[in-house]
Design a protein around this motif. Structure first.
Motif, PDB file in Angstrom:
ATOM      1  N   GLN A  89      15.357 -40.539  35.879  1.00 29.24           N
ATOM      2  CA  GLN A  89      16.093 -41.781  36.064  1.00 29.24           C
ATOM      3  C   GLN A  89      17.248 -41.833  35.073  1.00 29.24           C
ATOM      4  N   LEU A  90      18.369 -42.353  35.545  1.00 31.27           N
ATOM      5  CA  LEU A  90      19.604 -42.405  34.767  1.00 31.27           C
ATOM      6  C   LEU A  90      20.128 -43.835  34.779  1.00 31.27           C
ATOM      7  N   THR A  91      20.537 -44.311  33.606  1.00 31.84           N
ATOM      8  CA  THR A  91      21.053 -45.665  33.469  1.00 31.84           C
ATOM      9  C   THR A  91      22.539 -45.623  33.135  1.00 31.84           C
ATOM     10  N   ILE A  92      23.332 -46.348  33.913  1.00 31.95           N
ATOM     11  CA  ILE A  92      24.772 -46.470  33.681  1.00 31.95           C
ATOM     12  C   ILE A  92      25.045 -47.889  33.199  1.00 31.95           C
ATOM     13  N   CYS A  93      25.743 -48.012  32.078  1.00 32.28           N
ATOM     14  CA  CYS A  93      25.909 -49.307  31.432  1.00 32.28           C
ATOM     15  C   CYS A  93      27.384 -49.671  31.287  1.00 32.28           C
ATOM     16  N   ASN A  94      27.621 -50.934  30.988  1.00 37.05           N
ATOM     17  CA  ASN A  94      28.906 -51.479  30.551  1.00 37.05           C
ATOM     18  C   ASN A  94      30.049 -51.074  31.483  1.00 37.05           C
ATOM     19  N   MET A  95      30.994 -50.276  30.990  1.00 38.51           N
ATOM     20  CA  MET A  95      32.187 -49.921  31.771  1.00 38.51           C
ATOM     21  C   MET A  95      32.020 -48.565  32.452  1.00 38.51           C
ATOM     22  N   LEU A  96      30.852 -48.342  33.028  1.00 31.47           N
ATOM     23  CA  LEU A  96      30.543 -47.116  33.783  1.00 31.47           C
ATOM     24  C   LEU A  96      30.647 -45.875  32.910  1.00 31.47           C
ATOM     25  N   GLN A  97      30.199 -45.979  31.648  1.00 40.27           N
ATOM     26  CA  GLN A  97      30.243 -44.823  30.765  1.00 40.27           C
ATOM     27  C   GLN A  97      29.458 -43.656  31.343  1.00 40.27           C
ATOM     28  N   GLY A  98      30.067 -42.514  31.329  1.00 42.97           N
ATOM     29  CA  GLY A  98      29.426 -41.289  31.771  1.00 42.97           C
ATOM     30  C   GLY A  98      29.753 -40.872  33.185  1.00 42.97           C
ATOM     31  N   ALA A  99      30.202 -41.809  34.030  1.00 45.00           N
ATOM     32  CA  ALA A  99      30.478 -41.458  35.429  1.00 45.00           C
ATOM     33  C   ALA A  99      31.617 -40.456  35.521  1.00 45.00           C
TER      34      ALA A  99
ATOM     35  N   ASP B 213      38.079 -50.082  35.488  1.00 44.63           N
ATOM     36  CA  ASP B 213      39.352 -49.782  36.120  1.00 44.63           C
ATOM     37  C   ASP B 213      39.145 -48.945  37.378  1.00 44.63           C
ATOM     38  N   VAL B 214      40.235 -48.698  38.078  1.00 42.11           N
ATOM     39  CA  VAL B 214      40.174 -47.989  39.356  1.00 42.11           C
ATOM     40  C   VAL B 214      39.682 -46.561  39.169  1.00 42.11           C
ATOM     41  N   ALA B 215      40.117 -45.900  38.095  1.00 43.42           N
ATOM     42  CA  ALA B 215      39.726 -44.512  37.868  1.00 43.42           C
ATOM     43  C   ALA B 215      38.219 -44.386  37.673  1.00 43.42           C
ATOM     44  N   ALA B 216      37.638 -45.314  36.905  1.00 44.00           N
ATOM     45  CA  ALA B 216      36.192 -45.264  36.680  1.00 44.00           C
ATOM     46  C   ALA B 216      35.429 -45.515  37.979  1.00 44.00           C
ATOM     47  N   GLN B 217      35.922 -46.424  38.808  1.00 41.74           N
ATOM     48  CA  GLN B 217      35.239 -46.695  40.059  1.00 41.74           C
ATOM     49  C   GLN B 217      35.385 -45.539  41.042  1.00 41.74           C
ATOM     50  N   GLN B 218      36.518 -44.846  40.996  1.00 35.10           N
ATOM     51  CA  GLN B 218      36.670 -43.667  41.837  1.00 35.10           C
ATOM     52  C   GLN B 218      35.680 -42.581  41.409  1.00 35.10           C
ATOM     53  N   SER B 219      35.485 -42.435  40.102  1.00 42.52           N
ATOM     54  CA  SER B 219      34.490 -41.474  39.613  1.00 42.52           C
ATOM     55  C   SER B 219      33.089 -41.886  40.034  1.00 42.52           C
TER      56      SER B 219
ATOM     57  N   LYS C 289      40.886 -58.825  38.856  1.00 47.32           N
ATOM     58  CA  LYS C 289      39.764 -58.749  37.927  1.00 47.32           C
ATOM     59  C   LYS C 289      39.659 -57.397  37.257  1.00 47.32           C
ATOM     60  N   ARG C 290      40.150 -56.364  37.885  1.00 47.81           N
ATOM     61  CA  ARG C 290      39.962 -55.029  37.328  1.00 47.81           C
ATOM     62  C   ARG C 290      41.006 -54.733  36.276  1.00 47.81           C
ATOM     63  N   GLY C 291      40.781 -53.626  35.580  1.00 49.75           N
ATOM     64  CA  GLY C 291      41.714 -53.187  34.567  1.00 49.75           C
ATOM     65  C   GLY C 291      42.927 -52.578  35.206  1.00 49.75           C
ATOM     66  N   PRO C 292      43.858 -52.087  34.380  1.00 46.53           N
ATOM     67  CA  PRO C 292      45.089 -51.522  34.922  1.00 46.53           C
ATOM     68  C   PRO C 292      44.818 -50.300  35.759  1.00 46.53           C
ATOM     69  N   ALA C 293      45.525 -50.205  36.855  1.00 44.37           N
ATOM     70  CA  ALA C 293      45.320 -49.094  37.767  1.00 44.37           C
ATOM     71  C   ALA C 293      45.834 -47.816  37.142  1.00 44.37           C
ATOM     72  N   SER C 294      45.239 -46.740  37.550  1.00 44.87           N
ATOM     73  CA  SER C 294      45.665 -45.430  37.066  1.00 44.87           C
ATOM     74  C   SER C 294      45.520 -44.435  38.189  1.00 44.87           C
TER      75      SER C 294
ATOM     76  N   ALA D  31      41.465 -49.906  24.330  1.00 47.46           N
ATOM     77  CA  ALA D  31      40.089 -50.351  24.508  1.00 47.46           C
ATOM     78  C   ALA D  31      39.877 -51.764  24.002  1.00 47.46           C
ATOM     79  N   GLU D  32      40.521 -52.093  22.852  1.00 51.87           N
ATOM     80  CA  GLU D  32      40.345 -53.435  22.303  1.00 51.87           C
ATOM     81  C   GLU D  32      40.882 -54.489  23.271  1.00 51.87           C
ATOM     82  N   SER D  33      42.069 -54.224  23.830  1.00 54.45           N
ATOM     83  CA  SER D  33      42.628 -55.186  24.783  1.00 54.45           C
ATOM     84  C   SER D  33      41.800 -55.250  26.050  1.00 54.45           C
ATOM     85  N   GLU D  34      41.171 -54.123  26.429  1.00 52.70           N
ATOM     86  CA  GLU D  34      40.311 -54.139  27.612  1.00 52.70           C
ATOM     87  C   GLU D  34      39.154 -55.108  27.411  1.00 52.70           C
TER      88      GLU D  34
END
Length: 759
Positions: free
Chosen positions: A113-123, A154-160, A322-327, A355-358
């Motif tokens: 089992q794998l847990t993905i947290c916060n801003m999709l770290q690891g994807a 952001d869009v890049a993390a969701q694409q991953s 709602k999402r972060g800046p597109a990339s 990251a701080e502004s995010e």
């Protein structure tokens, strides 16, 4: 020429057992894992070494409820997650660092089992080209995917994440997806996870093609359970779930393709701005309004004038705000570490300079979430034809022409994830044809009136050929339906259900329930007709305050002839006679019932009904938890209770936690194990019963006097055994000669108020 290390030599040579045992603690985790098979052949166990590694490196204690069968697998799974998130430094310890091994690749085969947290770290790291073998290994080993405390991404993390879910679910072995604690869900991300879990797949804009799909997969024939849903006699037939998912996924692709920078402030979504965005993007709104007719619509069906177009762009605007800046689409890149856990000042790394502004941006939108709820509600209503009584099949939404349908998960769990109208509509439409789903858990999702849509979708799912849904767990703070009427509606909608767990914390407002226009009249959900016979085997119900109508509960029990386990939590009846009516129904109609549990119920005035249960010769386990059994007439009731138990030879387990049994009650129960008793009781739970050490010692002596053999388990949690530690230890020592004792070290001073009330 490379000189092999001494660890490799140890693997190659058939070392004697004592020598091998001496070098095992010196190996790093990579060679220790590889030498496991050799050690087992020589009769050596490495479990103690892995447990020590866990204590020294992970620095956490497993839950007392968790039974660890393999410390190697547990360590390697946790090690994989820590390396992926960057919360452990492999170079800080000799046992973790080895240039010849990849930490992720070496530990991935142990990950279940794998847990993905916060801003999709690891994807992003998992789908990168250098970690291709890691992802391939995960696809075959991973069974459960969890999401916890997600934030806006952001869009890049969701694409991953899209690529990751495609690999692990559609081409992998993941069978369960669970979401935990997401107070303000991002609609686009939530819908992405849902649609991918249901088996829908469309590549994101600019994303790399899936090498596992290939061109051949585009023309593949659907599986048997999908064929009737997807294909008609001549052309593809799109049902409500597919059309709704198509619209939402198409909306998301448009949003990602535009790659628009995020605005500094949130703008309100209106139909006028929606129309302008469609025009600016080069989309012809009229063409969007008239897609090809589906098998559910006649060719001449008149369509709504503007709902679909408004839906597509409005949802896109809301998601992008709602999402972060597109990339641009994520490019393969080497593994990088994310920030460490809070509290380690100066030892953190961040994803980037922004990251701080995010984090600040996410906080601003979390605070403003309540203001956007009304806008999302309006968008959701437009999206699926909604609350005005129109057809819920999303008329006019673009068809899922370019998508494919792959394998889907069998278990979906949503814990504390508030569902907006848009999210609830998406879930309901997907559920109506999700035939592979076997278990569904919806816990504190704020469904409200959307519960009627859920019931309609479950009824539609039950009518599908090959429906496998057998377990439903539903809990919420409020419900527009009283819990017993909701239970009746669920049992009618899902007659093949085996396990039903339902809980409502607060009473419903039945004066004027808000029934959605597409849910049909109230009688469509709640009817007075008899419930047809069902396959229910386990029923668990948690009631809000207030007296419950016994006839409604009896009607459910009468239709559940296969019921084997019943649990009632906080149930209140108007009179003991109503409770007796329920028990009589159990005796007459539920002959297969083996386990019966009552929790937090006032049974002080139902002593005759309790005796009736204890004389039942079909029950094997009875629980009276915090039921105030001995609050009235204890001197008369205890002997009657013991007499009933002595004559019951089928009862195996009795649980009486929280009933103020005391020393006198415990000594009275000891008579159940006397020589003239025919009882076969082997499990006794007397936790939280104000028992003192001297009473427990006398109980142990009586068991010794009667020479009763080991009768199983005795649970003693949260009793007053710390008042005399020496006497308590002597009592437990004597008891362990006859049974397995489970106790704890509890501070009885916390129970002083309870003690005073029993004086």
């Amino acid at each position: 020429m490379k000189v092999p290390s001494w660890e490799e030599e140890a693997l190659k040579k058939a070392l004697p057992g004592p020598i091998l045992q001496s070098i095992l603690p010196l190996l790093n985790i990579y060679y220790l894992e590889r030498i496991e098979e050799t050690a087992l052949k020589k009769g050596l166990s490495t479990q103690a070494i892995w447990r020590r590694l866990w204590d020294e490196l992970m620095k956490t204690r497993p839950s007392s409820l968790e039974s660890v069968t393999c410390w190697r697998a547990k360590f390697m799974e946790a090690f994989f997650s820590h390396v992926l998130r960057g919360t452990i430094d492999v170079s800080s310890d000799r046992r973790l660092c080895d240039q010849r091994f990849s930490p992720l690749l070496h530990s991935s085969r142990h990950v279940r089992q794998l847990t993905i947290c916060n801003m999709l770290q690891g994807a992003t790291e998992l789908v990168a080209e250098p970690n291709r073998r890691v992802l391939e290994t995960l696809a075959s080993s991973l069974h459960t995917l969890k999401f916890r405390h997600l934030l806006f991404s952001d869009v890049a993390a969701q694409q991953s994440l899209r690529q990751l879910l495609h690999q692990l679910i559609h081409h992998g072995a993941v069978s369960q997806v669970s979401l935990y604690s997401w107070p303000v869900p991002e609609s686009a991300l939530f819908i992405l996870i849902l649609t991918m879990s249901a088996g829908f797949w469309q590549p994101g804009p600019g994303g790399p093609p899936c090498r596992l799909c290939g061109e051949a997969s585009r023309g593949r024939a659907p599986s048997r359970d999908e064929g009737s849903l997807l294909l008609g006699s001549r052309r593809p037939r799109r049902d409500a779930a597919e059309r709704c998912a198509a619209a939402l996924m198409a909306t998301r692709r448009k949003s990602e393709a535009k790659q628009m920078p995020r605005a500094a402030t949130a703008t309100r979504v209106t139909r006028r701005s929606t129309q302008e965005s469609l025009t600016a993007g080069g989309t012809d709104p009229k063409r969007e309004l008239h897609p090809p007719a589906t098998s559910h619509e006649a060719p001449g069906t008149k369509r709504p004038p503007s709902a679909p177009a408004t839906t597509s762009s409005a949802t896109s605007s809301t998601s992008s705000s709602k999402r972060g800046p597109a990339s641009s689409a994520p490019q393969p890149k080497p593994l990088k570490r994310f920030k460490r856990a809070a509290g380690k000042k100066g030892a953190r790394t961040r994803q980037g300079s922004g990251a701080e502004s995010e984090d600040l941006y996410d906080f601003v939108f979390i605070v403003a979430g309540e203001k956007e709820d009304g806008e999302e509600m309006e968008i959701g209503e437009v999206a699926c034809g909604a609350l005005d009584g129109s057809d819920p099949s999303c008329i006019g939404l673009p068809a899922l022409e370019a998508s494919q349908r792959f394998r889907s998960i069998s278990t979906l769990e949503l814990f504390t994830v508030p569902l907006s109208t848009e999210a609830a509509l998406t879930l309901c439409h997907l559920l109506s044809s999700w035939v592979s789903l076997e278990s569904l858990t919806l816990s504190y999702n704020g469904l409200g009136s959307n519960i009627f849509r859920l019931l309609d979708s479950l009824r539609a799912l039950s009518g599908q050929a090959g429906c496998r849904l057998r377990a439903l767990h539903l809990s919420d703070l409020f419900s527009p339906l009283p819990i017993l009427e909701l239970t009746r509606a669920i049992v009618r909608a899902l007659p093949l259900l085996r396990v039903l767990s339902i809980r409502v914390d607060h009473p419903s407002q039945r004066d004027n329930p808000a029934v959605p226009g597409n849910a049909g009249p109230p009688n469509h959900i709640v009817g007075d007709e008899e419930i047809p016979e069902n396959c229910l085997e386990q029923l668990e119900m948690g009631f809000p305050r207030g007296a419950q109508p016994a006839p409604l509960l009896c009607s459910v029990l009468k239709a559940s002839g296969s019921l084997q386990q019943l649990s009632l939590d906080s149930a209140t009846f108007a009179s003991p006679q109503d409770f007796g009516l329920v028990l009589q129904t159990l005796k007459e109609y539920n002959l297969a019932l083996k386990r019966l549990s009552f929790h937090d119920m006032n049974l002080a005035d139902c002593q005759s009904e309790v005796l009736f249960l204890l004389q039942n010769l079909t029950l094997q386990e009875i629980t009276f938890s915090f039921c105030r059994l001995f609050e009235k007439r204890p001197a008369q009731f205890l002997p009657e209770m013991v007499t009933a138990m002595k004559g019951n030879s089928t009862l195996k387990g009795l649980r009486l936690p929280g009933n103020r049994l005391g020393n006198a009650g415990l000594l009275a129960l000891a008579d159940v194990f006397s020589e003239d008793s025919s009882s076969s009781l082997c499990q006794l739970d007397i936790s939280s019963n104000c028992i003192k050490p001297d009473g427990l010692l006398e109980f142990a002596k009586r068991l010794e006097r009667w020479g009763r053999g080991a009768f199983g388990h005795l649970r003693l949690f949260q009793n007053w055994l710390d008042q005399d530690a020496v006497t308590a230890r002597e009592a437990i020592r004597r008891l362990r000669a006859t049974c397995h004792v489970v106790s704890d070290s509890w501070d009885s001073s916390q129970a002083f108020a309870d003690y005073v009330s029993t004086m």
